[in-house]
Design an enzyme around this catalytic site. Structure first.
Site, PDB file in Angstrom:
ATOM      1  N   ASP A 180      30.675  30.394  27.649  1.00 20.60           N
ATOM      2  CA  ASP A 180      31.037  31.642  28.331  1.00 20.60           C
ATOM      3  C   ASP A 180      31.142  32.812  27.351  1.00 20.60           C
ATOM      4  O   ASP A 180      31.271  32.623  26.129  1.00 20.60           O
ATOM      5  CB  ASP A 180      32.376  31.444  29.061  1.00 20.60           C
ATOM      6  CG  ASP A 180      32.460  32.256  30.345  1.00 20.60           C
ATOM      7  OD1 ASP A 180      31.719  33.238  30.468  1.00 20.60           O
ATOM      8  OD2 ASP A 180      33.279  31.896  31.209  1.00 20.60           O
TER       9      ASP A 180
ATOM     10  N   ASP B   3      29.835  35.179  39.078  1.00 21.77           N
ATOM     11  CA  ASP B   3      31.153  34.674  39.479  1.00 21.77           C
ATOM     12  C   ASP B   3      31.332  34.791  40.979  1.00 21.77           C
ATOM     13  O   ASP B   3      32.296  34.278  41.537  1.00 21.77           O
ATOM     14  CB  ASP B   3      32.262  35.477  38.782  1.00 21.77           C
ATOM     15  CG  ASP B   3      32.605  34.874  37.430  1.00 21.77           C
ATOM     16  OD1 ASP B   3      32.101  33.778  37.127  1.00 21.77           O
ATOM     17  OD2 ASP B   3      33.378  35.498  36.682  1.00 21.77           O
TER      18      ASP B   3
HETATM   19  C1  GLA Z   1      34.381  33.542  33.512  1.00 19.11           C
HETATM   20  C2  GLA Z   1      33.393  32.608  34.149  1.00 19.11           C
HETATM   21  C3  GLA Z   1      34.078  31.769  35.188  1.00 19.11           C
HETATM   22  C4  GLA Z   1      35.212  30.994  34.544  1.00 19.11           C
HETATM   23  C5  GLA Z   1      36.150  31.960  33.851  1.00 19.11           C
HETATM   24  C6  GLA Z   1      37.197  31.220  33.047  1.00 19.11           C
HETATM   25  O1  GLA Z   1      34.799  34.506  34.409  1.00 19.11           O
HETATM   26  O2  GLA Z   1      32.322  33.320  34.693  1.00 19.11           O
HETATM   27  O3  GLA Z   1      33.174  30.873  35.788  1.00 19.11           O
HETATM   28  O4  GLA Z   1      34.697  30.070  33.638  1.00 19.11           O
HETATM   29  O5  GLA Z   1      35.471  32.829  32.975  1.00 19.11           O
HETATM   30  O6  GLA Z   1      38.049  32.059  32.386  1.00 19.11           O
END
Ligand code: GLA
Length: 729
Positions: free
Chosen positions: A480, A550
Site C-alpha cells: 500500500d 477503495d
Molecule cells: C488503504 C487501502 C485499503 C486499506 C487501508 C488500510 O486505504 O486502500 O484497502 O488497506 O489503506 O489502512
C-alpha cells in the site's frame, strides 16, 4: 518490422496493422511523417510537408536562412528547446555555459530483433526475439557532444509501438537535464477529441472526452505518484470514433511518478502529443560519461475505435508487461479483513472470518492494516514492521499456520514506503523521511513518506520485508501507499541535486520491488495506493494486479472499472464484494450484483461472511464456482464494451474467450426505468456462421443474428446484474 530507406533517410516501423514513419528532411531535421493504418509501400516523401509551408507567413524564425523552412512548422520527431521549434519541447537541457540550446542531427542507427531492458525502469519485454524489432537511432549535438538515442520497438502481432530515450553525456562538462520526455508526436491536423482518466480517491479514472482546442490541454501529476487525480494515459480520437470504429491513438507511460500527458495545438492546427516525466519539479545533473534513461511510452493505434485500442493494451500488458509466476495463472479468491474489522481485531476474530471463508471456497486470507507495532488506529507504527503481540500473541507464524490448517493461504498488508512520526523507526531516524530543513513536515493520514532516494532507506525497507516474508508463510502481499508527497526534500541529496528527488524516489522504489519480487517469486504481490492512486503500467511490471479503488460499491465500481479498462486489463484489477450499506457511499446493492461486478476482476471478499444470511451464503458459494469456471474468460478474453455506463441507464460488457468458444455478456442496470423499452445488445467478435448456445436456456443462435439483430435486454430493476454465457457449438 522496421525498414530504412537509405536514400530518403526514412524509417518505416510496421506492425500487423500500423505504420509509423519518420525521417531526416534535408538530411538534417528529423521529422515525423505518419502514424496510423498500415501503409504497404515505402513511397512517402517530404514534399507534401514542405509544400504546406509556402502559405505560411511571418514564421517566428527560419532555419539556415531558408525562409520556407522552420522547425516550428515541421512535424518534429523529437523536439529540442532553444531552436526554431517553439512548441512544447521533448528535450530541454542547460549546458555549462548557461546555454539551453540543443541542435540534433543524425549520428548512427541500429535495427535489431527483440527488445532490450531499460536499466532500472519497468518496460514491456519480449519472450522471443521474433516478436518485435527495435530501432535505436542516435542523434548528436556536435557543439556539446551530447547524444540522444531514440529507442523504438514494434510488436508485430501485438500491434503496439514503444518509445523511450537515452541521453548520453559525452562532453567533459556536466549537463543539467530540465526535461526529457519519452515521446512527442506531431499530428498534421487537430480535429481530435482528447480522452483522459481524471478522478479522486474512491472515484478513480472516470473517462472525460473533450475536443482538442488551440493551446495546450494536458493532465499531469506533481504529487510523487501517478495519482488518483490523473492517470498517465490519454487517447486522441477522431470526432466519429466510438467504441467500435474510427481511429484511436493511445498514449500510456510506464511510470509511477510525476508525469505530463497532453497535446498542444498550434495556430496552423497541427497537434503535438507529448508524454513523459513531468518537467515541473524535475532536474537531473548528468556527469561526463553518464547516461539517463527515460521511462517507456506505449503507443497504440487502432482503426477499431476505443475498443480496438483497449484490446491491444490489454493483451500487451497482460502478456508482455506483467511478469512472474502469476502472470498467466488464475489467482486466489481472497478474503480481506479491512472493512470487516478495520484496526479492531485479534487472532480469534481473524480466524473466525477465515473459518467461514474456507467453508465457501475462499482460498486466501489477507490480514490488512493494524498487525504491527502498536497500531490500533492510523496514527502510529508505520515503519515498525514487527508483529503487534497485543493483538496476535502467537505472532504471524501461528496465525499463518492456523489459516493454512483451514486449507487457505495467508497474505499480509504492508505500507513499506511510509513512516509514522509515532514509531520506533522515526524516533531512530528522523532524517529518513522526505523533508526540507526548517520547513514543516506535513502529515497525511498521520504519516510521512520515507525518502526512497536514499540507499539506506531502501535497504531498511527491503530487510523488513525480507525478514517477514522469509520467516512467515506469507503467500500474498498487499503493498500500500496512502498519501501523496509534500514538503519535498532529501537530507542526503546536495543542494544542486534536490531537483532529482522525485525521479530518484521512483528509481529507489523500483529497485526494491525488483529485488523483493525476485527474492520471493512464489508470493503474489498486489499494488495499492489508497485504492487506485498508483494504477499504472510501472507498478504492473512488478505486481500483476492493483487494488482498483477503495470504493467497493458495485455501482461506482462499474464506472471505475470502465475507465480503468481503457488501457488496463481486467486481470490487473483487484475487485471485492463488500458489506452493505456500502462504507464509502452508503448504497445498498444485492450480493449478486456485487459479485458479478467484482468477479470480472481479481476476485475477493472484504467483509465478515459470518454476518451474511444463509441465502446470501448460498449466493456466495455460487459466485465462487462461477468465478472458478469463467474467471479465465474475463481475464484472458477480449473485452468488447457493448454499452458503456456513461448513458447512466445500463452497461454491458462482452468477453470473448481466448479460444473464442465461450462468450460472456455481463449486464448491469444502473438505473431502472418503469415499463422499460427493449434494448438490443449486438454482440461482437463472433463468427458469423458459428452457432452459439445460451448455456442457461439451451437455445442456439447463429453468430450473425447475435451480432446484427442482437439479444433483447430490459431494465428490470435497479442494480439488477446478469451474465449470459454462450458456448460455441
Ligand atoms: C488503504 C487501502 C485499503 C486499506 C487501508 C488500510 O486505504 O486502500 O484497502 O488497506 O489503506 O489502512
Amino acid at each position: 518490422m522496421i525498414s530504412f530507406d537509405k536514400d530518403k533517410m526514412i524509417f518505416h516501423l510496421k506492425s500487423n496493422n500500423t505504420s509509423y514513419i519518420f525521417g531526416f528532411l534535408k538530411e538534417k531535421f528529423l521529422v515525423h511523417l505518419y502514424w496510423g493504418k498500415k501503409l504497404e509501400f515505402n513511397d512517402l516523401d517530404y514534399d507534401m510537408f514542405l509544400d504546406v509551408m509556402k502559405y505560411r507567413r511571418n514564421m517566428c524564425a527560419s532555419d539556415y536562412k531558408d525562409i520556407a523552412l522552420s522547425r516550428d512548422c515541421l512535424p518534429m520527431e523529437y523536439s529540442t528547446f532553444g531552436n526554431t521549434d517553439q512548441r512544447t519541447p521533448a528535450f530541454h537541457a542547460t549546458y555549462k555555459n548557461g546555454s539551453f540550446i540543443t541542435e540534433l542531427e543524425y549520428d548512427s542507427h541500429v535495427i535489431y530483433n527483440g527488445k532490450k531492458e531499460i536499466n532500472g525502469l519497468p518496460a514491456t519485454y519480449v519472450e522471443n526475439e521474433d516478436e518485435a524489432q527495435t530501432l535505436e537511432l542516435t542523434l548528436k549535438d556536435s557543439l556539446t557532444d551530447l547524444k540522444i538515442v531514440l529507442i523504438y520497438t514494434v510488436y508485430d502481432e501485438l500491434d503496439a509501438i514503444t518509445r523511450s530515450v537515452k541521453i548520453i553525456n559525452n562532453s567533459k562538462d556536466d549537463v543539467r537535464l530540465d526535461s526529457v520526455l519519452s515521446a512527442v508526436i506531431d499530428f498534421k491536423e487537430a480535429q481530435y477529441d482528447y480522452i483522459h482518466l481524471p478522478g479522486a480517491w474512491a472515484r478513480e479514472r472516470h473517462p472525460e472526452r473533450v475536443p482538442v482546442m488551440t493551446g495546450k490541454q494536458m493532465v499531469d501529476s506533481a504529487r510523487g505518484n501517478s495519482s488518483a487525480q490523473h492517470n498517465p494515459f490519454f487517447a486522441l480520437v477522431e470526432k466519429n470514433t466510438d467504441e467500435n470504429s474510427g481511429n484511436a491513438y493511445g498514449f500510456n507511460l510506464v511510470y509511477s511518478g510525476n508525469f505530463t500527458a497532453g497535446v498542444e495545438v498550434d495556430p496552423y492546427n497541427t497537434c503535438r502529443a507529448f508524454l513523459g516525466i513531468n518537467p515541473f519539479g524535475f532536474e537531473w545533473i548528468l556527469k561526463n560519461g553518464e547516461e539517463f534513461a527515460s521511462p517507456e511510452a506505449v503507443l497504440v493505434y487502432s482503426d477499431k475505435g476505443l475498443g480496438g485500442m483497449s484490446r491491444i493494451y490489454h493483451k500487451l500488458y497482460r502478456t508482455r508487461l506483467c511478469r512472474g509466476k502469476f502472470r498467466d495463472k488464475e489467482r486466489y479468491v481472497l478474503i480481506n479483513n479491512w472493512e470487516a474489522t478495520y484496526f479492531n481485531f485479534d487472532e480469534e476474530k481473524i480466524l473466525n472470518i477465515a473459518r467461514k471463508a474456507s467453508q465457501v471456497g475462499v482460498e486466501l486470507l489477507v490480514l490488512d492494516d493494524g498487525w504491527f507495532g502498536k497500531r490500533n488506529s492510523d496514527n502510529c507504527s508505520l515503519g515498525d514492521w514487527y508483529v503487534n503481540k497485543g493483538k496476535l500473541p502467537g505472532g504471524l507464524t501461528q496465525l499463518a499456520s492456523k489459516v493454512n490448517e483451514l486449507g487457505m493461504k495467508f497474505g499480509l498488508w504492508f505500507e513499506p514506503e511510509m513512516v509514522s512520526p509515532d514509531s520506533d523507526c522515526y524516533r531512530a531516524h528522523p532524517d529518513w523521511c522526505i523533508h526540507s530543513e526548517g520547513r514543516i513536515r506535513s502529515e497525511g493520514r498521520n504519516q510521512l513518506v520515507l525518502d526512497l532516494s536514499r540507499q539506506d532507506v531502501c535497504d531498511y525497507i527491503y530487510n523488513c520485508l525480507y525478514e517477514n516474508l522469509s520467516t512467515v508463510n506469507i503467500e500474498y502481499v498487499k503493498w500500500d501507499y496512502n498519501r501523496t508527497m509534500s514538503n519535498i526534500g532529501s537530507a542526503l541529496l546536495p543542494a544542486e541535486r534536490q531537483g532529482e528527488f522525485f525521479h530518484r524516489y521512483i528509481l529507489g522504489l523500483y529497485s526494491i520491488l525488483e529485488k523483493i519480487t525476485k527474492a520471493f517469486p512464489d508470493v503474489l504481490f498486489e499494488s495499492c495506493s489508497s485504492g487506485g492512486a498508483r494504477f499504472d503500467p510501472g507498478m504492473l511490471f512488478y505486481m500483476p494486479q492493483t487494488w482498483t479503488s477503495d470504493d467497493t460499491d458495485a455501482l461506482e465500481r462499474i464506472y471505475i472499472q470502465y475507465g480503468t479498462s481503457m488501457c488496463y486489463p481486467y486481470s490487473a484489477m483487484g475487485a471485492h464484494v463488500s458489506i452493505v450499506p456500502n462504507h464509502q457511499v452508503g448504497r445498498t446493492t444485492p450480493v449478486q450484483t456485487r459479485g458479478y461486478t467484482a468477479m470480472v476482476g481479481q476476485f475477493g471478499y472484504e467483509l465478515d461472511l459470518n454476518k451474511l444470511t444463509d441465502a446470501e451464503i448460498d449466493v456466495v458459494k455460487e459466485q465462487i464456482k462461477t468465478y472458478k469456471k469463467y474467471g479465465e474468460v474475463f481475464h484472458k478474453g477480449e473485452l468488447y464494451r457493448l454499452v458503456t455506463p456513461d448513458n447512466n441507464y445500463f452497461c454491458s460488457n462482452e468477453f470473448v474467450s481466448e479460444d473464442r468458444n465461450t462468450i460472456i455478456v455481463s449486464n448491469f442496470v444502473l438505473r431502472a426505468v418503469p415499463n422499460s423499452p427493449v434494448y438490443y445488445l449486438k454482440l461482437k467478435g463472433l463468427e458469423s456462421d458459428g452457432v452459439y448456445m445460451d448455456e442457461k436456456t439451451g437455445k442456439s443462435y447463429r453468430g450473425e443474428i447475435l451480432m446484427s439483430s442482437g439479444i433483447p435486454y430490459q431494465l428490470s430493476a435497479d442494480y439488477d446484474t446478469k451474465i449470459i454465457v454462450f458456448k460455441k457449438q
